[in-house]
Design an enzyme around this catalytic site. Structure first.
Site, PDB file in Angstrom:
ATOM      1  N   GLY A 206     -23.434  70.738 -47.771  1.00  0.00           N
ATOM      2  CA  GLY A 206     -22.654  70.373 -48.976  1.00  0.00           C
ATOM      3  C   GLY A 206     -23.309  70.958 -50.155  1.00  0.00           C
ATOM      4  O   GLY A 206     -24.392  71.758 -50.290  1.00  0.00           O
ATOM      5  N   GLY A 208     -25.800  70.400 -53.401  1.00  0.00           N
ATOM      6  CA  GLY A 208     -26.733  69.518 -53.883  1.00  0.00           C
ATOM      7  C   GLY A 208     -28.205  70.076 -53.379  1.00  0.00           C
ATOM      8  O   GLY A 208     -28.674  71.167 -52.693  1.00  0.00           O
ATOM      9  N   ILE A 210     -30.595  68.561 -51.406  1.00  0.00           N
ATOM     10  CA  ILE A 210     -30.891  68.288 -50.006  1.00  0.00           C
ATOM     11  C   ILE A 210     -30.436  69.339 -49.180  1.00  0.00           C
ATOM     12  O   ILE A 210     -31.126  69.909 -48.343  1.00  0.00           O
ATOM     13  CB  ILE A 210     -30.881  66.882 -49.510  1.00  0.00           C
ATOM     14  N   GLU A 229     -17.276  74.476 -45.802  1.00  0.00           N
ATOM     15  CA  GLU A 229     -16.297  74.620 -46.938  1.00  0.00           C
ATOM     16  C   GLU A 229     -16.809  75.383 -48.139  1.00  0.00           C
ATOM     17  O   GLU A 229     -15.850  76.134 -48.767  1.00  0.00           O
ATOM     18  CB  GLU A 229     -15.867  73.149 -47.405  1.00  0.00           C
ATOM     19  N   GLY A 327     -15.086  67.229 -48.794  1.00  0.00           N
ATOM     20  CA  GLY A 327     -14.965  67.589 -47.258  1.00  0.00           C
ATOM     21  C   GLY A 327     -15.983  66.738 -46.263  1.00  0.00           C
ATOM     22  O   GLY A 327     -15.971  66.970 -45.073  1.00  0.00           O
TER      23      GLY A 327
END
Length: 423
Positions: A206, A208, A210, A229, A327
């Site tokens: 995703g 970010g 991290i 995604e 997602g």
């Protein structure tokens, strides 16, 4: 008849009561939305449907209410304040279901999108996007804003000139996303995840710090694939190192599969004319059944708070809405269905000022659960990994307390016993 049109031609197509669908991020047609907003009072009841809006606009803040209004499916910096002040709407959703929701609940009058210039065969590409917009090709009228700087990409995001109502031509740079600052805490969390990723795994990461930190620690891995995604700049690094080749994937072997790209110009240059990157509609990319077709699927996402059940509140902060589901749940479920799949949900152990633990017996009032307790696999902080899959509630509470910040563990253990989580 030529399909090259003017902005006045575009305005003449818009009728009262329409539902206009706009792609997310750089699929957003800047010039056409400028014109639509400037002429808002010519219309009644026109609604613009969009996720992750890039640009702050007056209609988002309800300044043309009754004429031109905004409906969000994922909040961004441009829409967050407006929603919290009741100036626009937010539709809850799983990302893979957005095309289905839009078709069922709106008129889906037309898609207005950015695209790359037409090729010699008459095809435009939706460029950095497939998202939900590509799902409507052949079903809904399209009007395109053709940007000379939009990269040409491949996959199921191609639309022929015969399928569009018209297009205008523009030339402006794409918006680049700022790189999230990676801290030492992020690197610790990333280290726990990276060591649990096997060679030959397929990645979803995703947005970010991290996820970016995890990607940066995979340089010694081999034969990784991508089914995500979103793709961002870190993916380019791993491709250039030879770490990502996709040769052990079960689907789209050798291809990077995504539904949108958002990053720096380096990323946009990478995807331009790159047949190794497959842009597919979100109802394919994010469908848990499609995700599960890949063995060793790795899902990496972030949350803001976790309770002792393993419920992850990833779209609210302190009980106030910040984003939406996106997602996260799609990939959490897909990873669980995958053979040898692993789902990681990451968070710092405390708030930035270290006054509050982000692992709590109960979620903050007003918090919204994004990943359910049944879908939570591994929760990761800078203090380790809590493996939740298949564990009873008492063992979950113990595992989560063990990765909380040390100064809160005694308090959390006391509360867990008081509330009956631990006997």
């Amino acid at each position: 008849m030529t399909k090259r049109k003017s902005t006045d031609d575009f305005l003449s197509l818009i009728k009262d009561g329409e539902d206009i669908i706009i792609p997310l991020t750089n699929g957003e047609p800047k010039i056409l939305l400028d014109v639509l907003e400037e002429n808002a009072f010519r219309f009644k009841g026109v609604r613009i449907h969009q996720m992750l809006t890039l640009r702050d606009r007056a209609y988002i803040h309800g300044q043309y209410r009754g004429s031109l209004e905004h409906v969000s499916y994922f909040l961004s910096g441009a829409t967050r304040k407006a929603f919290l002040q009741g100036q626009c709407e937010l539709v809850p959703n799983h990302f893979h279901e957005v095309p289905k929701i839009m078709l069922a609940t709106t008129k889906a009058s037309r898609v207005v999108a950015c695209a790359s210039p037409m090729d010699e065969h008459g095809y435009f590409s939706l460029g950095t996007q497939a998202d939900y917009a590509a799902s409507f090709i052949g079903k809904v009228p399209f009007f395109l804003e053709v940007n000379k700087q939009m990269p040409r990409t491949f996959g199921a995001n191609q639309i022929h000139v015969s399928q569009v109502e018209g297009f205008i031509e523009t030339d402006y740079p794409l918006t680049e996303s700022g790189s999230a600052t990676v801290t030492d805490v992020d690197r610790k969390i990333a280290g726990f995840i990276a060591e649990r990723i096997d060679n030959g795994s397929t990645l979803q990461a995703g947005i970010g710090a991290i996820p970016n930190a995890v990607i940066s620690q995979l340089e010694n891995h081999q034969h990784l694939g991508v089914h995500s995604e979103l793709i961002s700049d870190g993916i380019v690094d791993l491709v250039e190192m030879g770490v990502i080749d996709g040769m052990l994937k079960n689907t789209y072997k050798g291809k990077i599969v995504t539904t949108f790209a958002f990053g720096s110009q380096r990323l946009y240059d990478f995807i331009n004319n790159n047949v190794g990157v497959e842009f597919l509609p979100v109802d394919i990319v994010n469908d848990p059944r499609e995700i599960a077709k890949e063995d060793k699927m790795i899902s990496i996402n972030a949350t803001t708070e976790v309770d002792f059940f393993g419920q992850c509140a990833s779209e609210t902060i302190g009980g106030k809405y910040y984003s939406s589901s996106g997602g996260q749940s799609d990939f959490a479920r897909g990873a669980l269905f995958s053979k040898e799949g692993k789902g990681f949900i990451c968070l710092h152990s405390t708030t930035r000022d270290e006054r509050l633990s982000k692992i709590q017996p109960n979620l903050s009032p007003g918090s919204v659960v994004t990943t359910s307790k049944n879908d939570a696999d591994m929760i990761v902080t800078e203090y380790g990994v809590a493996e939740l899959r298949g564990k009873c509630i008492a063992d979950r509470a113990k595992a989560l307390i063990a990765i909380a910040h040390p100064k809160f563990r005694e308090e959390l253990l006391f509360e867990a016993k008081k509330q009956g989580f631990i006997i």
